[in-house]
Scaffold this motif. Structure first.
Motif, PDB file in Angstrom:
ATOM      1  N   GLY A  55      -4.629   8.403   7.878  1.00  0.00           N
ATOM      2  CA  GLY A  55      -3.653   7.689   7.060  1.00  0.00           C
ATOM      3  C   GLY A  55      -2.857   6.689   7.881  1.00  0.00           C
ATOM      4  N   LYS A  56      -2.439   7.097   9.060  1.00  0.00           N
ATOM      5  CA  LYS A  56      -1.698   6.200   9.951  1.00  0.00           C
ATOM      6  C   LYS A  56      -2.575   5.031  10.398  1.00  0.00           C
ATOM      7  CE  LYS A  56       0.747   6.104  14.382  1.00  0.00           C
ATOM      8  NZ  LYS A  56       1.242   6.927  15.524  1.00  0.00           N
ATOM      9  N   ALA A  57      -3.831   5.296  10.718  1.00  0.00           N
ATOM     10  CA  ALA A  57      -4.737   4.235  11.163  1.00  0.00           C
ATOM     11  C   ALA A  57      -4.931   3.203  10.055  1.00  0.00           C
ATOM     12  CB  ALA A  57      -6.080   4.830  11.582  1.00  0.00           C
ATOM     13  N   ILE A  58      -5.071   3.648   8.808  1.00  0.00           N
ATOM     14  CA  ILE A  58      -5.198   2.719   7.683  1.00  0.00           C
ATOM     15  C   ILE A  58      -3.927   1.888   7.546  1.00  0.00           C
ATOM     16  CG2 ILE A  58      -5.418   2.563   5.168  1.00  0.00           C
ATOM     17  CD1 ILE A  58      -7.220   5.058   5.301  1.00  0.00           C
ATOM     18  N   ALA A  59      -2.786   2.535   7.712  1.00  0.00           N
ATOM     19  CA  ALA A  59      -1.504   1.833   7.618  1.00  0.00           C
ATOM     20  C   ALA A  59      -1.384   0.753   8.684  1.00  0.00           C
ATOM     21  CB  ALA A  59      -0.360   2.831   7.747  1.00  0.00           C
ATOM     22  N   ASP A  77       0.225  -2.375  -5.034  1.00  0.00           N
ATOM     23  CA  ASP A  77      -1.106  -2.948  -5.234  1.00  0.00           C
ATOM     24  C   ASP A  77      -2.228  -1.960  -4.959  1.00  0.00           C
ATOM     25  OD1 ASP A  77      -0.388  -5.964  -5.551  1.00  0.00           O
ATOM     26  OD2 ASP A  77       0.674  -5.354  -3.723  1.00  0.00           O
ATOM     27  N   ILE A  78      -1.975  -1.037  -4.040  1.00  0.00           N
ATOM     28  CA  ILE A  78      -3.032  -0.146  -3.547  1.00  0.00           C
ATOM     29  C   ILE A  78      -2.474   1.248  -3.345  1.00  0.00           C
ATOM     30  CG2 ILE A  78      -4.517   0.348  -1.552  1.00  0.00           C
ATOM     31  CD1 ILE A  78      -4.633  -2.759  -1.149  1.00  0.00           C
ATOM     32  N   VAL A  79      -3.219   2.251  -3.775  1.00  0.00           N
ATOM     33  CA  VAL A  79      -2.876   3.641  -3.516  1.00  0.00           C
ATOM     34  C   VAL A  79      -3.980   4.253  -2.670  1.00  0.00           C
ATOM     35  CG1 VAL A  79      -2.486   5.914  -4.525  1.00  0.00           C
ATOM     36  CG2 VAL A  79      -1.609   3.884  -5.675  1.00  0.00           C
ATOM     37  N   VAL A  80      -3.610   4.836  -1.551  1.00  0.00           N
ATOM     38  CA  VAL A  80      -4.559   5.540  -0.697  1.00  0.00           C
ATOM     39  C   VAL A  80      -4.202   7.016  -0.714  1.00  0.00           C
ATOM     40  CG1 VAL A  80      -5.554   5.782   1.604  1.00  0.00           C
ATOM     41  CG2 VAL A  80      -4.877   3.511   0.775  1.00  0.00           C
ATOM     42  N   ASN A  81      -5.040   7.811  -1.359  1.00  0.00           N
ATOM     43  CA  ASN A  81      -4.831   9.254  -1.441  1.00  0.00           C
ATOM     44  C   ASN A  81      -5.489   9.911  -0.234  1.00  0.00           C
ATOM     45  OD1 ASN A  81      -3.461   9.849  -4.120  1.00  0.00           O
ATOM     46  ND2 ASN A  81      -5.163   8.560  -4.810  1.00  0.00           N
ATOM     47  N   ASN A  82      -4.691  10.044   0.820  1.00  0.00           N
ATOM     48  CA  ASN A  82      -5.199  10.560   2.087  1.00  0.00           C
ATOM     49  C   ASN A  82      -4.716  11.982   2.380  1.00  0.00           C
ATOM     50  OD1 ASN A  82      -6.122  10.320   5.047  1.00  0.00           O
ATOM     51  ND2 ASN A  82      -3.911  10.585   5.258  1.00  0.00           N
ATOM     52  N   ALA A  83      -3.562  12.362   1.850  1.00  0.00           N
ATOM     53  CA  ALA A  83      -3.011  13.691   2.141  1.00  0.00           C
ATOM     54  C   ALA A  83      -3.994  14.781   1.740  1.00  0.00           C
ATOM     55  CB  ALA A  83      -1.693  13.881   1.400  1.00  0.00           C
ATOM     56  N   SER A  84      -4.155  15.765   2.616  1.00  0.00           N
ATOM     57  CA  SER A  84      -5.130  16.818   2.343  1.00  0.00           C
ATOM     58  C   SER A  84      -4.803  18.049   3.173  1.00  0.00           C
ATOM     59  CB  SER A  84      -6.543  16.327   2.676  1.00  0.00           C
ATOM     60  OG  SER A  84      -7.529  17.221   2.232  1.00  0.00           O
ATOM     61  N   ALA A  85      -5.145  19.213   2.623  1.00  0.00           N
ATOM     62  CA  ALA A  85      -5.013  20.479   3.350  1.00  0.00           C
ATOM     63  C   ALA A  85      -6.402  21.081   3.517  1.00  0.00           C
ATOM     64  CB  ALA A  85      -4.112  21.438   2.584  1.00  0.00           C
ATOM     65  N   ILE A  86      -6.605  21.789   4.622  1.00  0.00           N
ATOM     66  CA  ILE A  86      -7.943  22.303   4.913  1.00  0.00           C
ATOM     67  C   ILE A  86      -7.878  23.752   5.387  1.00  0.00           C
ATOM     68  CG2 ILE A  86      -7.816  21.357   7.260  1.00  0.00           C
ATOM     69  CD1 ILE A  86     -10.873  20.963   7.140  1.00  0.00           C
ATOM     70  N   SER A  87      -8.846  24.531   4.944  1.00  0.00           N
ATOM     71  CA  SER A  87      -9.054  25.885   5.456  1.00  0.00           C
ATOM     72  C   SER A  87     -10.534  26.200   5.297  1.00  0.00           C
ATOM     73  CB  SER A  87      -8.211  26.910   4.684  1.00  0.00           C
ATOM     74  OG  SER A  87      -8.414  28.208   5.203  1.00  0.00           O
ATOM     75  N   LEU A 113       0.838  -1.188   0.000  1.00  0.00           N
ATOM     76  CA  LEU A 113       0.000   0.000   0.000  1.00  0.00           C
ATOM     77  C   LEU A 113       0.878   1.245   0.000  1.00  0.00           C
ATOM     78  CD1 LEU A 113      -1.533  -2.335   1.791  1.00  0.00           C
ATOM     79  CD2 LEU A 113      -3.088  -0.465   2.342  1.00  0.00           C
ATOM     80  N   PHE A 114       0.594   2.167  -0.883  1.00  0.00           N
ATOM     81  CA  PHE A 114       1.262   3.463  -0.940  1.00  0.00           C
ATOM     82  C   PHE A 114       0.263   4.463  -0.368  1.00  0.00           C
ATOM     83  CE2 PHE A 114       2.834   7.401  -2.640  1.00  0.00           C
ATOM     84  CZ  PHE A 114       4.190   7.218  -2.886  1.00  0.00           C
ATOM     85  N   ILE A 115       0.532   4.969   0.845  1.00  0.00           N
ATOM     86  CA  ILE A 115      -0.425   5.808   1.557  1.00  0.00           C
ATOM     87  C   ILE A 115       0.165   7.195   1.765  1.00  0.00           C
ATOM     88  CG2 ILE A 115      -1.882   6.053   3.596  1.00  0.00           C
ATOM     89  CD1 ILE A 115      -1.610   3.071   4.088  1.00  0.00           C
ATOM     90  N   THR A 116      -0.496   8.212   1.223  1.00  0.00           N
ATOM     91  CA  THR A 116      -0.032   9.574   1.432  1.00  0.00           C
ATOM     92  C   THR A 116      -0.580  10.114   2.754  1.00  0.00           C
ATOM     93  OG1 THR A 116      -1.889  10.618   0.259  1.00  0.00           O
ATOM     94  CG2 THR A 116       0.024   9.959  -1.058  1.00  0.00           C
ATOM     95  N   GLY A 117       0.182  11.007   3.361  1.00  0.00           N
ATOM     96  CA  GLY A 117      -0.247  11.576   4.631  1.00  0.00           C
ATOM     97  C   GLY A 117      -0.383  10.530   5.721  1.00  0.00           C
ATOM     98  N   ALA A 118       0.495   9.529   5.714  1.00  0.00           N
ATOM     99  CA  ALA A 118       0.342   8.383   6.619  1.00  0.00           C
ATOM    100  C   ALA A 118       1.091   8.539   7.935  1.00  0.00           C
ATOM    101  CB  ALA A 118       0.808   7.105   5.919  1.00  0.00           C
ATOM    102  N   SER A 119       1.657   9.705   8.193  1.00  0.00           N
ATOM    103  CA  SER A 119       2.423   9.866   9.428  1.00  0.00           C
ATOM    104  C   SER A 119       1.540  10.085  10.653  1.00  0.00           C
ATOM    105  CB  SER A 119       3.421  11.027   9.293  1.00  0.00           C
ATOM    106  OG  SER A 119       2.754  12.241   9.030  1.00  0.00           O
TER     107      SER A 119
END
Length: 276
Positions: free
Chosen positions: A19-23, A92-102, A9-15
């Motif tokens: 994202g971390k919970a999915i990891a 096998d899997i890409v999780v696009n989790n990284a996001s910015a919010i305002s 799994l390639f997970i963005t924002g996984a720190s």
């Protein structure tokens, strides 16, 4: 039971956060997880680094690769994908989790903040998926999962914070496109969104939300696991709410996910229905 054992799994924002919970959920199956995020050294206000998360993944039974990635930087994305394939043999899997919010109106949204949201949420999601695509095409059960809401034209969301709303809807609209574009290739593209607010560091930065009004990130992680272990050719183009994804697996008692069992849960943005 369906499993992610041996999957990469390639997970963005996984720190941290969702994202971390999915990891960590994938790690418990014995998956390989690429922790693709910016935080390489401790942040002044936000907990967790890519290395901290990688250590927890390996302690949970998975294999981890921590790679510093700013999803606004195409070269960093390409390098991270190359390292991932060299280490694990594919993606096998890409999780696009990284996001910015305002959550700001037009006048209050500075252009640098507007550019940040569009660059991370929309452009970053596209760039990461595009870079991983050749490897997804070779995977046995490939999935793209976008952490985006069900598409909506409700003016209530656009009027309150138009720039953020458009950036998140842009992420979700990619799901519509990719589900059709990659249908014959057998690559699933789906979106996932929480029904309630989720207790994360990001939540603490956007307002005075008390944890008692939230669920833990693990509910989204379990919902993601349920989606990502389904046959890709049979599950694509859907906009899942975490509760609904779990209900389809027979999980309807969600009390354990609440931060405070006695707290009043608040509905997340972009969810039209009230809590049941």
């Amino acid at each position: 039971m369906r499993s992610l054992s041996g999957k990469t799994l390639f997970i963005t924002g996984a720190s941290r956060g969702i994202g971390k919970a999915i990891a960590l959920r994938a790690a418990r199956d014995g998956a390989n997880v690429v922790v693709a995020a910016k935080t390489e050294t401790p942040h002044a206000r936000l907990p967790g680094t890519i290395h901290d998360t990688a250590a927890e993944i390996e302690a949970s039974g998975g294999l981890a690769l921590a790679v510093k990635v700013d999803v606004r930087d195409e070269a960093e994305i390409e390098a991270a994908v190359a390292q991932s394939v060299e280490r694990f043999g594919g993606i096998d899997i890409v999780v696009n989790n990284a996001s910015a919010i305002s959550l700001t109106g037009t006048a209050e949204t500075e252009m640098k903040r507007y550019d940040l949201m569009m660059s991370i949420n929309v452009r970053g999601t596209f760039a990461v998926t595009r870079a991983c695509l050749p490897h997804l095409k070779r995977a046995a059960n490939p999935h793209i999962l976008v952490m985006g809401p069900p598409p909506s034209l409700s003016s209530r969301w656009y009027g309150a914070h138009p720039a953020y709303t458009i950036s998140k809807m842009g992420m979700s609209l990619f799901v519509l496109g990719w589900a059709e574009e990659f249908r014959e290739a057998g690559i699933a593209a789906n979106a996932l969104w929480p029904r309630t607010l989720i207790d994360t560091a990001a939540m603490n930065m956007v307002g005075a939300i008390k944890p008692a009004h939230c669920r833990r990130p693990e509910i989204v992680a379990d919902a993601a696991h349920a989606i990502l272990t389904r046959p890709a050719r049979e599950c694509t183009g859907r906009f899942f709410i975490d509760e609904e994804a779990l209900a389809e697996e027979g999980v309807t008692d969600l009390a354990a996910y609440a931060v405070d069992p006695n707290g009043m849960l608040l509905t997340d943005l972009f969810v039209e229905e009230s809590l049941r």
